[in-house]
Design a protein around this motif. Structure first.
Motif: not given
Ligand code: ZN
Length: 494
Positions: A29, A62, A161, A189, A219, A378
């Protein structure tokens, strides 16, 4: 290539006596999609993964990928990516164009791109806070299918997001169906890692089942004091789904702080309709008061990171426009931290990242020890004061979690960094030392390997990594970089 080379002569010999020879590490990631295009002044950032023994990075995570910028709101893909990359380059209309462009640069490590649902949604709907029409959804599915046809290793979402957070479950199921039959995963995510963490894992599992595809949780964590300990609950959900036959895996980084774009702390309504609309709200007294109220009181269905971390738990990471703020805590930025942070987001047009101290060690341990977890840093490769996970993750697992604390044995740890991510992301000739595999190799000293990157000095290279070989070319030797730039963009052909 790895093979029987007894008859060959070596240009260079690495004495691995007393060392471990392992497949080059695969970072499950990262956000290193365009890091190769950073100026060479930031060589420490560009080589931070390689110096730990990482030879391959799964990127496009993500929901953020630098493609497909193709659709009525194509430019918004650049806006979305800009917060993570400072607008280094891109976006590109499709994966093939991305691959062409970055392949002309020098790659220290291989990249395996996922296609991001956030980017797909941005291209079609911009940052609109609404469901897509049937036609728009068809466009989105088409973009996902094209990226997969061009070899994207999976589809990622970032449901905290904008614009990913505006997507209902059914929309994600529809787009994720493009993965069906490819063997490639839905990588997520999840919608909330704080109070909603269990429901968010349930949603991911539901999406996998409905779409008929494998699920990979990014994550994985339980964030915010009120949720500490809850990875016991979420891992049990994952175990049940696995027992019932769903292919679920996860990745984790070995730190109790996360890192992401600063404006992700804003409530969803405040991020709607793009950066200019967001900034206008931040500058409007009434909207600002409402944002502050939402920080204090929360909103149903929204992950309130500000409340979970507290202003004293949020630290400015990278801010190219105000480098003097890098490393400062939000509660040190002004008499009213909320005002100071909202002003900064507006002034920098969202180009600020943060480190947020949100987790507890026992949760991190539990996820690392889970049999289906693999290691993913990440990492957001930016200059400034990035999270130390960029330069420390893999060495930290081997030094702190294997040697010092004994949470993992060495073969298990290496598997979580090599064979497991290779299998998850369809890399058949990487992540293993076998005849016919590509010679991505790391040689490290198990007695001394360890991370030196800290929150204060995040780019310090690790110790104990003797040699890193990418596709047969020695790229690091005795802590020194070599001129080799043998990385490539790897795409799937299943
Ligand atoms: Zn993320």
């Amino acid at each position: 290539m790895i093979g029987d080379l007894r008859a060959a002569t070596a240009a260079e010999t690495v004495d691995a006596d007393g060392h471990v020879v392992a497949p080059g590490f695969i970072d499950a990631h990262t956000h290193g999609d365009v890091a190769m295009l950073l100026p060479d002044a930031h060589l420490d950032v560009k080589t931070a993964e390689l110096r730990q023994g990482v030879t391959t990075e799964i990127c496009g995570n993500c929901g953020f990928s630098p493609f497909p910028a193709d659709g009525p709101h194509a430019a918004d893909v650049g806006v979305l990516m800009g917060a993570l990359t400072d607008g280094v380059a891109g976006p590109w209309p499709d994966l093939a164009a991305y691959r062409d462009a970055v392949s002309r640069a020098a790659l220290f490590t291989n990249r395996v791109p996922l296609v991001g649902h956030g980017s797909i949604r941005a291209a079609v709907l911009g940052f609109a806070d609404r469901a897509p029409t049937a036609e728009e959804l068809e466009l989105m599915v088409g973009l996902a299918e094209r990226a997969l046809a061009q070899g994207a290793a999976g589809l990622s979402t970032g449901l905290v997001y904008a614009p990913g957070l505006y997507a209902a479950t059914e929309e994600i199921v529809a787009v994720a169906r493009a993965l069906r039959g490819t063997g490639r995963p839905y990588v997520t995510h999840v919608r909330g890692e704080t109070d909603m963490v269990a429901d968010s894992v349930r949603e991911a599992i539901h999406i996998g089942r409905e779409a008929g595809v494998a699920v990979h949780l990014s994550h994985h964590k339980a964030a915010g004091k009120a949720n500490w300990g809850r990875t016991a609950e979420t891992l049990a959900l994952i175990d049940t789904a696995r027992t019932e036959g769903l292919d679920v895996t996860l990745d984790v980084y070995p730190y109790t702080a996360g890192s992401t774009v600063l404006h992700s702390i804003l409530p969803p309504w405040a991020q709607a309709d793009g950066i200019d609309a967001m900034i206008a709200r931040l500058r409007d007294a009434e909207a600002r008061a409402r944002i502050k109220r939402d920080f204090a009181e929360g909103l149903p269905g929204w992950q309130n990171q500000q409340r979970a971390a507290g202003w004293d738990g949020i630290v400015i990471a990278a801010c190219a426009g105000r480098p003097e703020l890098e490393g400062r805590r939000a509660d040190e930025l002004g008499a009213d931290p909320a005002d100071a942070v909202l002003d900064l987001i507006a002034e920098q047009r969202g180009r600020v990242t943060m480190i947020a101290h949100l987790m507890r060690e026992d949760d991190v341990d539990r996820v690392i020890a889970h049999p289906a977890s693999m290691i993913g840093s990440d990492a957001i490769p930016q200059a400034g004061r990035p999270h130390p996970r960029l330069a420390g993750t893999f060495a930290r697992i081997l030094g702190r979690y294997v040697r010092e604390r004994g949470l993992l044995d060495l073969p298990t740890a290496v598997r979580k960094m090599t064979a497991l991510p290779a299998a998850r992301f369809g890399l058949r000739d990487r992540g293993i030392l076998a005849v016919g595999a590509v010679a991505d190799v790391v040689v490290f000293d198990p007695a001394t390997v360890g991370d030196r990157a800290t929150y204060d000095e995040p780019l310090r290279a690790p110790t104990g990594v003797g040699a890193v070989v990418v596709a047969g070319a020695v790229a690091v030797r005795d802590d020194a970089l070599r001129p080799a730039r043998a990385g490539v963009v790897l795409t799937s052909e299943r």
